[in-house]
Design an enzyme around this catalytic site. Structure first.
Site, PDB file in Angstrom:
ATOM      1  N   ALA A  27      -9.728  -4.224 -53.920  1.00  0.00           N
ATOM      2  CA  ALA A  27     -10.765  -3.296 -53.843  1.00  0.00           C
ATOM      3  C   ALA A  27     -11.925  -3.665 -55.115  1.00  0.00           C
ATOM      4  CB  ALA A  27     -10.544  -1.803 -54.424  1.00  0.00           C
ATOM      5  N   THR A  28     -11.418  -4.255 -56.109  1.00  0.00           N
ATOM      6  CA  THR A  28     -12.360  -4.893 -57.265  1.00  0.00           C
ATOM      7  C   THR A  28     -13.068  -5.797 -56.720  1.00  0.00           C
ATOM      8  OG1 THR A  28     -10.926  -4.662 -59.161  1.00  0.00           O
ATOM      9  CG2 THR A  28     -12.337  -6.204 -59.291  1.00  0.00           C
TER      10      THR A  28
ATOM     11  N   ASN B 215      -9.534   7.775 -59.540  1.00  0.00           N
ATOM     12  CA  ASN B 215      -8.081   7.216 -59.841  1.00  0.00           C
ATOM     13  C   ASN B 215      -7.321   7.928 -60.762  1.00  0.00           C
ATOM     14  OD1 ASN B 215     -10.463   6.037 -61.030  1.00  0.00           O
ATOM     15  ND2 ASN B 215      -8.903   4.806 -62.267  1.00  0.00           N
TER      16      ASN B 215
ATOM     17  N   GLN C  62      -8.493   4.848 -53.534  1.00  0.00           N
ATOM     18  CA  GLN C  62      -7.323   5.792 -53.910  1.00  0.00           C
ATOM     19  C   GLN C  62      -7.271   6.928 -52.499  1.00  0.00           C
ATOM     20  OE1 GLN C  62      -5.052   6.024 -56.272  1.00  0.00           O
ATOM     21  NE2 GLN C  62      -5.850   4.654 -57.410  1.00  0.00           N
TER      22      GLN C  62
ATOM     23  N   SER D 201      -7.885  -1.239 -50.951  1.00  0.00           N
ATOM     24  CA  SER D 201      -7.193  -1.798 -51.722  1.00  0.00           C
ATOM     25  C   SER D 201      -5.812  -1.674 -51.009  1.00  0.00           C
ATOM     26  CB  SER D 201      -6.771  -1.278 -53.196  1.00  0.00           C
ATOM     27  OG  SER D 201      -5.884  -1.680 -53.839  1.00  0.00           O
ATOM     28  N   GLY D 202      -5.131  -2.954 -50.970  1.00  0.00           N
ATOM     29  CA  GLY D 202      -3.692  -2.970 -50.295  1.00  0.00           C
ATOM     30  C   GLY D 202      -2.686  -2.325 -51.121  1.00  0.00           C
ATOM     31  N   HIS D 203      -2.573  -2.767 -52.411  1.00  0.00           N
ATOM     32  CA  HIS D 203      -1.306  -2.192 -53.027  1.00  0.00           C
ATOM     33  C   HIS D 203      -1.418  -0.684 -53.338  1.00  0.00           C
ATOM     34  CE1 HIS D 203      -2.854  -2.100 -57.322  1.00  0.00           C
ATOM     35  NE2 HIS D 203      -3.969  -2.768 -56.725  1.00  0.00           N
TER      36      HIS D 203
ATOM     37  N   THR E 223      -9.898 -19.303 -46.893  1.00  0.00           N
ATOM     38  CA  THR E 223      -8.766 -18.789 -45.789  1.00  0.00           C
ATOM     39  C   THR E 223      -8.154 -17.550 -46.011  1.00  0.00           C
ATOM     40  OG1 THR E 223      -8.241 -21.255 -45.690  1.00  0.00           O
ATOM     41  CG2 THR E 223      -6.854 -19.686 -44.754  1.00  0.00           C
TER      42      THR E 223
ATOM     43  N   CYS F 201      -5.807   0.277 -65.671  1.00  0.00           N
ATOM     44  CA  CYS F 201      -6.937  -0.793 -65.742  1.00  0.00           C
ATOM     45  C   CYS F 201      -7.057  -0.682 -67.324  1.00  0.00           C
ATOM     46  CB  CYS F 201      -7.863  -0.694 -65.096  1.00  0.00           C
ATOM     47  SG  CYS F 201      -7.693  -0.852 -63.140  1.00  0.00           S
TER      48      CYS F 201
END
Length: 410
Positions: A79-80, A159, A187, A207-209, A248, A334
Site C-alpha cells: 500500500a505504501t 489504521n 485497512q 495491502s496484502g499483509h 517482474t 509505523c
C-alpha cells in the site's frame, strides 16, 4: 477463567491493524509457484504461460472483491507504493491542469509524506481537520475545493482508530467537480464491502499483509473509463503492469494476494459478525470493571476488528510494559516506536493525557473468545495497579479537578 487461560498460547496477538498472519490456505496456494518457478512475462514457453495465467487469475480475484475489471488492477509491493504512485502519479501527469491536492490530517504517513514531497515540487496541499469522532466534515471538503484542485485523497478506514469515512459521498463530491478521488483501502480491503463504481472511486490502494496474504505485495486500482485516470510512473523499465509499474511481478506473492481476496469474499460477512462480537465483549468487559475509559473514534462507523481506548492517569508506554503478554499497539505500527503521541489522536482534538494513554486493539480471523476474555482481565488488573501508583489518580479519587490545577514549572 483459569481453564480458559490454559487454552490459549501466550503472548496473545491483538495487533491485526499492523499486520496479519499469512493464512495457511494462502500459503498452500503460493507454494507451487516457488517450486515451479517462471517469469510471468516470458510468453515464449509453457512455463511463462503458466505463471502468467496464475498472475491473471489473482488479478481477477482482487478486482472481483472491489467490483472492478481485472485490467484496472496493477500489482505493487504494498500500500505504501500504491499510495505514492497514485498521488505522485496523478499530480505529475495532470500538473498542467492544476496544482492543488486535498487530503486529511489523519491519513497514513505515506500519504501525508507523499503530499509533503509534492509541496516541495510546487504543489499546494490542503490538510483537512476531522471531527472529534474522526469522521471528515463533507462541508469542509466542499469549501476547500478550488478550480486548481486535481486530486482528493481520503483513506477508507483509519489504521489507528478504525473509523470508516463516507467514501461514496466524498467520491460523488469529487466527480461533481471533475476531480480525481483516491482512497487508501489498506485497512478496508477484504474487511468491508467495496464497490469502486458505486463509491465513485478513481484510485484505490491495497495491502496484502493486512488481509492474511504475505508482505511485499499490494495492488492499485486505476479507473479505465468515465473518467479514465492516467499516471506518470515512478518506476521505469520493462513496461510491465500496463507501463504503470515496471518490474517482474512476483508470481507467488501475487497468487497469495489473489487467494486472500478469494477467501475474504467468501467469509467476510460471517467473519465480521464474529469479530464484532469479540470486540464488543472486550469493550464491555473493560468498561464494566474500569472507570474512566475513553473510546477514540466513532463506535458505529468503524470496522469490526478495531478498538482504540484511552486510559487516563497512566502512560501508554507503561501499559504496554505491564501487559507484555498482549501484542497491542500504543499507536500506528509505523510510528509507535516514537514516544510522541499519535498525530491521529491529536487531530481528534482530545486531551493530551488521553493521547498518551491510548491503546489500539486489533482483532482478526484467528482471535478466539478465550483470548479476548484473557485480554480484558489483564487490561483491567494492570490499569488498576498502575493507577494505584499514580498521584494523579489519587487526586482524582479525592475529587480534585485536574483541569483547574496550575502546575509550577521547575
Amino acid at each position: 477463567m483459569e481453564q480458559e487461560k490454559r487454552q490459549i498460547n501466550l503472548p496473545v496477538f491483538l495487533d491485526y491493524q499492523s499486520t496479519t498472519k499469512t493464512d495457511d490456505r494462502v500459503l498452500e496456494a503460493m507454494m507451487p509457484y516457488f517450486k515451479q518457478f517462471s517469469n510471468p512475462h516470458s510468453r515464449s514457453h509453457s512455463f511463462g504461460w503458466k505463471a502468467e495465467s496464475a498472475v491473471e487469475l489473482a488479478r481477477e480475484r482482487v478486482a472481483s472483491l472491489i467490483n472492478a475489471e481485472a485490467k484496472e488492477v496493477i500489482f505493487t509491493s504494498g500500500a505504501t507504493e500504491s499510495n505514492n504512485l497514485a498521488i505522485k502519479g496523478v499530480a505529475n501527469f495532470y500538473k498542467n491542469k492544476g496544482n492543488h491536492i486535498i487530503t486529511v490530517r489523519t491519513e497514513h504517513k505515506c500519504v501525508l509524506d507523499s503530499c509533503r514531497y509534492l509541496e516541495t515540487e510546487g504543489f499546494h496541499v490542503t490538510y483537512l481537520d476531522v471531527q472529534k469522532n474522526g469522521i471528515l466534515d463533507l462541508e469542509l471538503l466542499k469549501s476547500s475545493i478550488t478550480d486548481k484542485t486535481i486530486l482528493v485523497s481520503v483513506m477508507m478506514v483509519n489504521n489507528e482508530i478504525g473509523v470508516i469515512q463516507p467514501i461514496e459521498k466524498i467520491g460523488k463530491i469529487c466527480h461533481e467537480h471533475g476531480i480525481f478521488f483516491h482512497t487508501d483501502a489498506a485497512q478496508a480491503f477484504g474487511k468491508i464491502s467495496i464497490d469502486v463504481k458505486k463509491m465513485n472511486i478513481d484510485l484505490l490502494s491495497i495491502s496484502g499483509h493486512k488481509i492474511y496474504a504475505p508482505m511485499g505485495i499490494g495492488a492499485l486500482y486505476i479507473r479505465k473509463r468515465q473518467p479514465r485516470v492516467r499516471l506518470t510512473p515512478m518506476i521505469n523499465g520493462g513496461g510491465q503492469e500496463r507501463g504503470m509499474r515496471s518490474g517482474t511481478v512476483p508470481t507467488p506473492l501475487a497468487v497469495g494476494l489473489g487467494e486472500a481476496a478469494r477467501i475474504a469474499q467468501e467469509v467476510m460477512e460471517e467473519e465480521n459478525i464474529r469479530i464484532r462480537e469479540l470486540r464488543d465483549i472486550l469493550y464491555n468487559e473493560i468498561k464494566k470493571h474500569l472507570p474512566y475509559v475513553v473510546l477514540n473514534g466513532d463506535y458505529e462507523q468503524r470496522i469490526a476488528g478495531n478498538l482504540n481506548l484511552s486510559f487516563p492517569y497512566v502512560e501508554g508506554e507503561s501499559i504496554i510494559m505491564a501487559i507484555n503478554n498482549l501484542a497491542v499497539s500504543s499507536g500506528s505500527a509505523c510510528t509507535s516506536a516514537s514516544l510522541e503521541p499519535s498525530y491521529v489522536l491529536r487531530a481528534l482534538n482530545i486531551e493530551k493525557d488521553l493521547e498518551h494513554s491510548s491503546i489500539r486493539f486489533g482483532i482478526g480471523r484467528f482471535t478466539t473468545r478465550e483470548e479476548i476474555l484473557y485480554a480484558a482481565e489483564l487490561i483491567v488488573s494492570s490499569i488498576k495497579k498502575l493507577r494505584e501508583m499514580s498521584p494523579l489518580w489519587e487526586m482524582v479519587q479525592e475529587g480534585v479537578d485536574l483541569n483547574n490545577i496550575k502546575w509550577d514549572a521547575h
